[in-house]
Every structure is written in structure tokens, then in C-alpha cells.
Design a protein around this motif. Structure first.
Motif, PDB file in Angstrom:
ATOM      1  N   LEU A  91       0.831  -1.202   0.000  1.00 55.15           N
ATOM      2  CA  LEU A  91       0.000   0.000   0.000  1.00 55.15           C
ATOM      3  C   LEU A  91       0.868   1.256   0.000  1.00 55.15           C
ATOM      4  O   LEU A  91       0.630   2.206  -0.761  1.00 55.15           O
ATOM      5  N   GLU A  92       1.915   1.253   0.824  1.00 53.05           N
ATOM      6  CA  GLU A  92       2.818   2.408   0.875  1.00 53.05           C
ATOM      7  C   GLU A  92       3.518   2.603  -0.457  1.00 53.05           C
ATOM      8  O   GLU A  92       3.667   3.739  -0.943  1.00 53.05           O
ATOM      9  N   PHE A  93       3.950   1.493  -1.065  1.00 50.68           N
ATOM     10  CA  PHE A  93       4.627   1.585  -2.351  1.00 50.68           C
ATOM     11  C   PHE A  93       3.710   2.177  -3.419  1.00 50.68           C
ATOM     12  O   PHE A  93       4.117   3.042  -4.195  1.00 50.68           O
ATOM     13  N   MET A  94       2.455   1.738  -3.451  1.00 45.98           N
ATOM     14  CA  MET A  94       1.513   2.254  -4.440  1.00 45.98           C
ATOM     15  C   MET A  94       1.273   3.749  -4.252  1.00 45.98           C
ATOM     16  O   MET A  94       1.165   4.500  -5.217  1.00 45.98           O
ATOM     17  N   ARG A  95       1.214   4.172  -3.030  1.00 43.06           N
ATOM     18  CA  ARG A  95       0.955   5.601  -2.764  1.00 43.06           C
ATOM     19  C   ARG A  95       2.118   6.477  -3.191  1.00 43.06           C
ATOM     20  O   ARG A  95       1.929   7.627  -3.600  1.00 43.06           O
ATOM     21  N   LYS A  96       3.333   5.945  -3.094  1.00 46.41           N
ATOM     22  CA  LYS A  96       4.505   6.752  -3.412  1.00 46.41           C
ATOM     23  C   LYS A  96       4.910   6.668  -4.884  1.00 46.41           C
ATOM     24  O   LYS A  96       5.810   7.386  -5.317  1.00 46.41           O
ATOM     25  N   LEU A  97       4.235   5.786  -5.623  1.00 42.62           N
ATOM     26  CA  LEU A  97       4.532   5.713  -7.042  1.00 42.62           C
ATOM     27  C   LEU A  97       4.148   7.011  -7.739  1.00 42.62           C
ATOM     28  O   LEU A  97       3.068   7.551  -7.497  1.00 42.62           O
ATOM     29  N   ASP A  98       5.024   7.506  -8.595  1.00 45.71           N
ATOM     30  CA  ASP A  98       4.707   8.728  -9.341  1.00 45.71           C
ATOM     31  C   ASP A  98       4.636   8.446 -10.838  1.00 45.71           C
ATOM     32  O   ASP A  98       4.816   9.341 -11.656  1.00 45.71           O
ATOM     33  N   VAL A  99       4.361   7.176 -11.199  1.00 46.60           N
ATOM     34  CA  VAL A  99       4.231   6.827 -12.607  1.00 46.60           C
ATOM     35  C   VAL A  99       2.802   7.080 -13.069  1.00 46.60           C
ATOM     36  O   VAL A  99       1.864   7.107 -12.275  1.00 46.60           O
ATOM     37  N   LYS A 100       2.640   7.275 -14.365  1.00 44.55           N
ATOM     38  CA  LYS A 100       1.335   7.622 -14.919  1.00 44.55           C
ATOM     39  C   LYS A 100       0.505   6.399 -15.278  1.00 44.55           C
ATOM     40  O   LYS A 100      -0.707   6.487 -15.445  1.00 44.55           O
ATOM     41  N   GLU A 101       1.171   5.245 -15.424  1.00 45.85           N
ATOM     42  CA  GLU A 101       0.515   4.070 -15.977  1.00 45.85           C
ATOM     43  C   GLU A 101       0.554   2.921 -14.976  1.00 45.85           C
ATOM     44  O   GLU A 101       1.613   2.403 -14.653  1.00 45.85           O
TER      45      GLU A 101
END
Length: 922
Positions: free
Chosen positions: A887-897
Motif C-alpha cells: 500500500l505504501e509503495f503504491m501511494r509513493k509511485l509517481d508513474v502515470k501508468e
């Protein structure tokens, strides 16, 4: 010979990755200096120029003995002209040599070097541009290596005898390179990519008289323990074995004064003929040409080309066939103009007229696949015209039945995960070591795989374990020690099947360093080893020591190398390669390579059914033809192309590491960055260092658990405050038209391939320098507020990187029998359960909704594959429990896709009721 050039004549030798690079630069330098020397006034002081020319010629002399052009005779004549002060004639000849080397003119016509009184106009005849028709009718050129200790006069006589054998109807043309020793032969084979055949006579010695360090690196690749002490009459057979290891595509011919019947029974498979005492030049010549023709044949491409020439009436289901629907059109004629007519003449849905069926090959496709199997070292090879994604599914479906346990590299290509769904496999996901600072994964450590196999053995499930699936090499260039991994896994599970995803590694077969880490090479090597008496003795000794230890202690198995029982082990290996990614093929051209001792008895029927399931009944003939021709290319020039590909990558590394401005802003990640120390027994840290020069990588590739593919260059951009995606699009693509495949949050991946040229490398260096200058100006002109913003970006990209999450676990509902002791999961059930919308819900990840459920003890279970690009692998699969780390990793992702996740509606998960109902069914 000094290992460093004298000051003023050029770079130090340690700045050259190989002798090929040194040779090209030395000839160019010699051309420039000899021209200045020839133009100097009689009264001028030319001592400095003379010294430079002398040093460069001394540098070239030990290199040129391994090449047919300009040849040792002509090079000696250049040296004599220099000694006599004939600088004008020498300069002209050197200029012509350089032009011929650069243009490859020497490959198709004799090059007079002005050594016999030719005029300057005659010497410049090779500069005339040839017509397309002349180029098309040029015969392919190659060189043969003759190993014999001859005088210069004897060499000339041998060349003359071989040239007399030439006939106008010969399909190919060749020249001879003659060396006097075993070591010289090894150097020549590894340095001269033009060599396609070796003729070993009985009069050569072992040691080379030259001691040139850059060339003698090649000799580290041979094991002298079993060669140097041989009798000289056995050097030929030993050389044949070495050539088979280093360049298995080469044809080998042996001339012996021993009993040919005895010798013929001891030579390896690459030895085509054994001649007694004095070879018949006619027979030798014909055999050499016949050997080349066997590799040159491209049966399906030839059949398709012949079909396109035939006048044909089209009454089948393809209007585009023969180009009729295009040439008759008033509106799409530009398509015909763009592609040309041949591609449409070769379009058909027929499998007659000399063509063949991919689904049931009996003619040229069958033969083309057999030739591909030979080229790639496989027992069987199958062409695939819709990419390696399909190839992966074919192999998995043919090997796996519902309920079989499969160990899978979790960050492998998504096609494998879908293959698990289709096959009904019980999946155990393996975690690779993380590279958190670069937002990418490495590879799965051997210890992790052994640990999983031992857990399954302890749980009584080892008999259900069918397949180990790993990616070799990874997108980022991490390469497994394939032989060691297979050996130790087979010691625990002797009939384990291996599927190596080599989508990005098809080229590796054709480089000696790379080949030793390919699936097909290692499968053959292991099978031969386990059949040998030497291995049986080694195993018995190892087993005696191993049995003294505690077999119940996991450390007994994990902390030492393991050897499989030769009476139980079975080699079963598959490799799927995207030929189009790294070799010559049209897009979606792929191959499946098989080295499975049980293929005929256990797999063949299932494989053909899976092949039928996933292969179109209308395969693209152009893709098939390109696979056939691509195979021909790598058998005849793959060694050269891969050598150049690696060289170009090394040049890029050197350029960035040595350039003051570039290294201030950029750096290519090193072996040390990408592979933790515990997996690098050799201790290698980087391929190039400005102070120490080049690292010898052969030892690392021979023994380390993981190595880094040099052709993958990961540029770190975190220090400039620009994320990888922005750097790719805004700087590389939009401004300079440079395309790359992959980025991470703070890196951009560049790759060299067999088509990369020195000009393209130079252009990339120019672009990086331009970008660096632009960044310098931006930083210099930035006000305090802009500087603070920039500093925050740099900190974010270098310090605030989310840790990469491990695979959490499958929910108990999707674990067979509710047993989570070994971790396998029923991916198929979870995948198809999600088809029912009523059993799914959507939860936002931006607020604390999911955290509240987790704190309350409720499992949140993904109903989808969730795949962010980058990094491009699933961080969640159907049936997997969402962990706080994910969950933390998904929140910090800054990719568009992010495939499988829609921010506007949330993360698709199973409802509590759906999980309860499914659990009750089980």
C-alpha cells in the motif's frame, strides 16, 4: 612490447576494451601521421612524426598477423618503405588500406596498395561508388585460419595454391590467415571475426612468440592444464575442442600425419574432415565452401523468395496477395510505394508452391527450424510469430497440469502470470533481491530457491513441483549463473524442469563470454558432465562427505554447493527468446528452444497441442522468413556483431566516466550498484575505471552468482533532479529523437544491439553533453526559490524512494487445503472469481480505508493484476493479500501508468462474503 603507448602517440592501452578498437584507432592515427610525414618539407624536423609512426606500426604489427588484409606481407613492405624514407608511397598505401578497411572494399576485390608503381589515380579506383547491381552480385567474403609454422615464402605459396582453387561458380570467396602456434590460433579465433573455418596442420607449436597483453587476454579463456603437456601431434584435436567451446559455429579441418582412422574417432563434432599428411587442395577448398553453405542456407526465405517470382493466379482469401488490391486502388497506392512490391508478392495464405505450414511443417519451415536448433544449441526449436508472450504460454501450458506446483520469479514478464492462470498451476512466487535506491529488482538468489524447494520437500510436496521459471537476463541486465542454479536445484529435485525467459538474451549464444550463461549451452554441458566417469567419481566423493552432515539441518543444504545424483538426474530445459528484440527479425518474431531429455516421451504431444492452441492458422510469412535469415546472419557473423555490440557499450561507459562534465551530472550504474557483494565472488565492482582501465570480466562471468550484461547501460539521473520518465520524454525523445525502452524513478536504461554503430554512440555522447551544458546554465541562472525546488526534487529522487515490497501471501481461500506452510496459491480460481462483479468491491488507497480494515484484522485481497509501468511487473496478483508495504509503495509511485488500478474508483478487491463463500466450496 610495452603495455602503454609513448606520450603523444595516442591513449594508453588500458583505455582500450579490446584489440579491435585499438586496431581501428591505430590505422586512423597512422594514416594521419604518415600523411603529415609525406607532406613535410625536406628541411623540416620530422623526428617526432617518425617516432609516432614507428610506435604505431610497432603497435599494429602483432595485431595484423591475425588478419588477411592487409596481410603480413604487405605490412612488412610498409615497414620497409618507412625504413627507406619512402614516405609518399607509404602514405598512399596506408590511406588505401584505411579506406578499404572502413568501406570493406577488400572483401570483394583485390586492393592494389601502390607497392608496384601504380599511379595515384589507379590507387584511388576503390573510391568509385559501385552500383546497386554490382553490390548485389558481390560474393560473400570470409577468412580461414591455417595453423602451421611456416616461413613467409611458404605462406605465400599456400595462399597461391588456395587461390588457384577458386572457380567462377564458387558462391563465396576467402583468404587465408596463417599463424604458427596454438596460442596464436586461439587469439585469432577470438579477435578476427572474419574467420569462418580453421585448418590445423601438424607442424605447429604451443606458445606464441608475441607477448601483447591486450591480445593475450584471450588466452585466459582456455584451461591449459590439459593442453600444454600434450604431445605436439595432439595439439590439433585439443585446438578443435577449444574452438568448439569458444566459437562452435566454426568449421574445423585437421591435417595429420598420424593414423587418420584413429584421429577421426577422437575429434569433436565441429571437425568436418580429417586429411592425411598432405591435404588435397581441391578437396579442402570444396569442403570449406560446403561448410559455409550449410550455414548460409535459409530454406524458408529462399522458398518464399522463389514463390514471389512465380506468376500466380490468386483465388484464395487474401486480396492483398500479389499486391492486387493495392495496385488497382485509386486511394492506397502510397502503401505500395512505401513498402515496395516484393512484400506483397510474398504474401499468401497458401502452403503449397514450395512453401510450408507452420502448424504442420514438413518442408522449408521444418528445415529452417532444424537449422535454428543447430545454431542455438537446442535439440528442437520452434518459430513463433506472435511474440515471446505467446511462446511463454505455449511452454507453460505444455508442461503444467492443474495442481502442479511452479516456482516463479515474481517480477517476471506478465505473460508468465497469465500462463499460470491458463494452466491452473499452484504458484509459489520467489522474491528477487531489491534495489530500493533505483526502484528496481535484481534477481532471485539461489539460496532463496533452495530454501523453497527444501520447504516443499519437508512438507511432502516435492513430487508435485514441476517447474522453475526465471528471467535470464532481466530487463535491467542481471544474468544468472544458469549452470550452477540448475545443478544445485537438480540435487534437490532431479527431474525439475527449467524455463528460462531469455527474451532479451537471444544474442548471448554468439559471444564466448555470454554463451556460458545461456540455457541451451548449460543444459548440454550438464548432460555431458553427468554422463562422464569423472563426474561420477566426483559425486561419490562429495556424497561421502555430505552424508556425514545432518540432513535435517537446512544449513547443510543451503551453505554449500550441491551435486545431483548422476543415476537420477534428468536435464529438462526450455528457453523462450524474443529474436526480434536482440537479433535480426521482424517484430513479434520469437523462438522456443528445447533441450529436454524427456521431450519425446512426456511432452511432445502436449507441446504440439499447446502450440496449436496459441499459434495463428494464418502466421505471417514475412516474420518466418526474417527468423530464417536472422539465424543465417548470426551463424556467419553473430560473433562479430555481438563483439561490436559489447564494445559499443563499453565505449559509452568509458566516455561518461572519463568526461569531466558528463561525470559531474550522470553516471552509469556499475556492477557494484546492481549486484550486492555477497553474489560477486570475483570481487568485480565495475567494468571501467578511469584510473585502472578495464576489468577482466571472464572470471566474473565464469563464477559469480549474478553478473551484469554490459550491453545494458542504466543511466542514473537522480542527482540532476529529473525523474526517469521526464528525462526520457522531454529531453531524449522530444529534443533529440533518442528512443529508450525503460525508465525507473531515477534511471534511464540504454541498450546497445547488433545494429549499434560508433556514429550512434557518438551521437548519444553529444546529446548527453548538450543536456549537461543545458543543465549547467539552468542551475547557474536559478534564483533561490528555484534552487530550493530543485534541491527538493533531488532529495526526493535520491533519498525518498519507497522500499520495494516483497510478495505478501495468497489468501487462505486460494491456498490448496488452506495450507500456507509452503505458500503456493491457486491463481486461476482467484482470476476467474473476479469475473463476477458482485464478488468484488473497490477501495480507495488515498485515504485510510484499507488501513482500518487491516487494523481490524480483515484481509484485503486483490482481485486483479496490478502492474505499474515502470517497473512493469505485478505488485499484486489475484488472490494476494494487500500488505501495508504494498500500500505504501503504491501511494509513493509517481508513474502515470498502472495496469489494473483506476484511481477514480479505487483498488479492485474481493468482498468478505465472496471469500467466505469460496472458502466453503473448498
Amino acid at each position: 612490447m610495452s603495455n602503454e603507448l609513448t606520450s603523444g602517440s595516442g591513449p594508453a592501452l588500458n583505455e582500450y576494451y579490446n584489440a579491435s578498437q585499438l586496431r581501428a584507432d591505430s590505422w586512423s592515427r597512422l594514416k594521419a601521421d604518415s600523411a603529415r610525414l609525406a607532406a613535410a618539407a625536406a628541411s623540416a624536423d620530422t623526428s617526432s612524426l617518425q617516432r609516432r609512426v614507428a610506435e604505431t606500426m610497432a603497435m599494429l604489427e602483432p595485431i595484423e598477423i591475425y588478419w588477411a588484409f592487409p596481410g603480413r606481407h604487405n605490412f612488412k613492405h610498409l615497414q620497409r618503405l618507412f625504413e627507406l624514407g619512402e614516405y609518399v608511397g607509404m602514405s598512399r598505401s596506408i590511406a588505401r588500406i584505411v579506406r578499404s578497411l572502413m568501406s570493406n572494399a577488400y572483401r570483394h576485390k583485390a586492393i592494389p596498395l601502390g607497392l608496384n608503381g601504380e599511379t595515384e589515380e589507379q590507387e584511388d579506383a576503390d573510391s568509385v561508388i559501385e552500383s546497386a547491381e554490382e553490390v548485389a552480385h558481390q560474393r560473400p567474403y570470409f577468412e580461414i585460419l591455417v595453423v602451421d609454422n611456416m616461413t613467409l615464402g611458404q605462406e605465400q605459396a599456400l595462399r597461391h595454391s588456395l587461390r588457384k582453387m577458386r572457380r567462377s561458380e564458387d558462391q563465396f570467396i576467402y583468404e587465408a590467415v596463417i599463424v604458427p602456434s596454438f596460442e596464436d590460433a586461439v587469439i585469432a579465433v577470438l579477435q578476427n571475426h572474419n574467420i569462418q573455418a580453421v585448418v590445423a596442420r601438424y607442424g605447429f607449436s604451443y606458445r606464441s612468440v608475441h607477448n601483447f597483453a591486450l591480445l593475450h587476454r584471450s588466452l585466459t579463456r582456455i584451461d591449459e592444464r590439459h593442453i600444454a603437456d600434450l604431445q605436439s601431434e595432439d595439439y590439433g584435436i585439443a585446438l578443435a575442442r577449444v574452438c568448439e567451446t569458444l566459437r562452435p559455429e566454426l568449421d574445423f579441418y585437421l591435417v595429420t600425419d598420424q593414423s587418420v582412422e584413429d584421429v577421426a574417432g577422437r575429434v569433436p563434432q565441429n571437425c568436418r574432415r580429417v586429411f592425411y599428411n598432405q591435404e588435397d587442395y581441391v578437396e579442402l577448398h570444396l569442403n570449406i565452401l560446403r561448410g559455409i553453405n550449410k550455414r548460409y542456407k535459409s530454406p524458408f526465405f529462399s522458398a518464399l523468395r522463389e514463390y514471389a517470382r512465380q506468376p500466380t493466379g490468386v483465388f484464395h482469401a487474401m486480396p492483398i496477395s500479389r499486391g492486387k488490391s493495392i495496385t488497382k486502388s485509386h486511394w492506397i497506392k502510397d502503401m505500395g510505394e512505401f513498402y515496395g512490391l516484393n512484400i506483397f508478392l510474398a504474401e499468401t495464405s497458401a502452403t503449397s508452391g514450395g512453401l510450408d505450414s507452420l502448424l504442420d511443417p514438413h518442408g522449408p519451415i521444418k528445415e529452417a527450424q532444424e537449422l535454428a536448433a543447430r545454431a542455438f544449441g537446442a535439440k528442437q526449436t520452434y518459430f513463433v510469430t506472435n511474440g515471446t508472450s505467446t511462446a511463454n504460454k505455449i511452454v507453460v501450458q505444455s508442461l503444467i497440469r492443474p495442481g502442479d506446483i511452479v516456482l516463479v520469479d515474481r517480477d517476471c514478464h506478465k505473460s508468465h502470470h497469465y500462463g499460470m492462470v491458463l494452466s491452473g498451476a499452484q504458484v509459489i512466487y520467489l522474491d528477487s533481491y531489491p534495489l530500493d535506491q533505483f526502484s528496481m529488482y535484481g534477481a532471485v538468489p539461489l539460496r532463496e530457491i533452495k530454501h523453497q524447494l527444501l520447504k516443499l520437500k519437508k512438507a511432502g510436496k516435492l513430487d508435485r513441483v514441476k517447474l522453475l521459471l526465471l528471467t535470464n537476463c532481466t530487463f535491467d541486465g542481471i544474468v544468472y549463473n544458469v549452470e550452477r542454479f540448475m545443478q544445485e536445484c537438480l540435487a534437490i529435485k532431479p527431474d525439475l524442469v527449467f524455463l528460462w525467459d531469455e527474451a532479451w538474451f537471444a544474442f548471448a549464444r554468439f559471444g564466448p563470454t555470454y554463451r556460458q550463461r545461456t540455457a541451451m549451452h548449460c543444459a548440454k554441458a550438464l548432460r555431458e558432465r553427468y554422463c562422464s566417469d569423472d563426474y561420477r567419481e566426483t559425486y561419490v566423493a562429495w556424497k561421502e562427505e555430505f552424508d556425514k552432515l545432518d540432513p535435517e539441518d537446512e544449513a547443510t543444504w543451503l551453505d554449500r554447493p550441491l551435486l545431483p545424483d548422476p543415476d537420477q538426474v534428468v536435464i529438462r530445459t526450455y528457453a523462450c527468446q524474443s529474436t526480434h528484440k536482440t537479433l535480426t527479425s521482424l517484430r513479434q518474431g520469437s523462438m522456443i528452444h528445447v533441450y529436454d531429455q524427456s521431450f519425446r516421451t512426456k511432452v511432445e504431444d502436449a507441446f504440439h497441442e499447446a502450440y496449436m492452441t496459441h499459434t495463428s492458422t494464418s502466421p505471417n510469412y514475412q516474420i518466418l522468413a526474417s527468423l530464417d535469415v536472422g539465424r543465417r546472419q548470426v551463424e556467419l557473423e553473430g560473433f562479430e556483431l555481438v563483439q561490436k555490440q559489447v564494445e559499443m557499450a563499453m565505449v559509452l561507459r568509458q566516455a561518461v566516466a572519463s568526461h569531466p562534465l558528463l561525470r559531474k551530472h550522470f553516471r552509469f550504474l556499475t556492477v557494484q550498484d546492481m549486484i550486492p557483494e555477497e553474489y560477486r565472488k570475483s570481487g568485480i565492482k565495475k567494468y571501467y575505471d578511469p584510473e585502472d582501465g578495464w576489468t577482466r570480466i571472464w572470471e566474473a562471468w565464469a563464477e559469480d552468482e549474478f553478473v551484469l550484461d554490459a550491453t545494458r547501460l542504466t543511466l542514473y539521473v537522480g542527482d540532476i533532479g529529473i525523474d526517469g520518465d521526464t528525462f526520457k520524454n522531454r529531453y531524449l525523445m522530444e529534443k533529440y529523437g533518442i528512443q529508450v525502452n525503460k525508465t525507473s524513478r531515477n534511471t534511464v536504461l540504454f541498450m546497445t544491439n547488433i545494429g549499434t554503430t560508433r556514429s550512434s554512440v557518438a551521437y548519444l555522447i553529444e546529446v548527453l553533453v548538450s543536456i549537461a551544458h543545458e543543465l549547467e546554465e539552468e542551475f547557474a541562472d536559478a534564483n533561490q526559490a528555484e534552487q530550493r525546488v530543485h534541491a527538493r526534487k533531488v532529495h526526493s529522487l535520491t533519498k525518498e524512494l519507497p522500499p520495494l515490497p516483497d510478495f505478501s501471501r495468497f489468501h487462505g481461500t486460494f491456498q490448496p487445503g488452506g495450507d500456507d506452510s509452503t505458500g503456493e496459491g491457486d491463481l486461476r480460481t482467484a482470476y476467474f472469481l473476479a469475473y463476477d462483479d458482485s464478488k468484488c468491491d473497490f477501495l480507495p488507497i488515498e485515504d485510510d480505508t484499507i488501513e482500518k480494515k487491516l487494523k481490524a484484522g480483515e484481509d484485503v485481497v486483490s482481485a486483479m493484476f496490478v502492474i505499474p509501468y515502470p517497473p512493469g511487473f505485478p505488485i499484486l496478483v489475484p488472490g494476494q493479500v494487500v500488505s501495508p508495504e504494498i500500500l505504501e509503495f503504491m501511494r509513493k509511485l509517481d508513474v502515470k501508468e498502472i495496469h489494473g488500478y483506476r484511481p477514480e474508483i479505487g483498488l479492485r478487491v474481493f468482498t468478505r462474503e465472496a471469500l467466505s463463500e469460496e472458502a466453503q466450496k473448498n
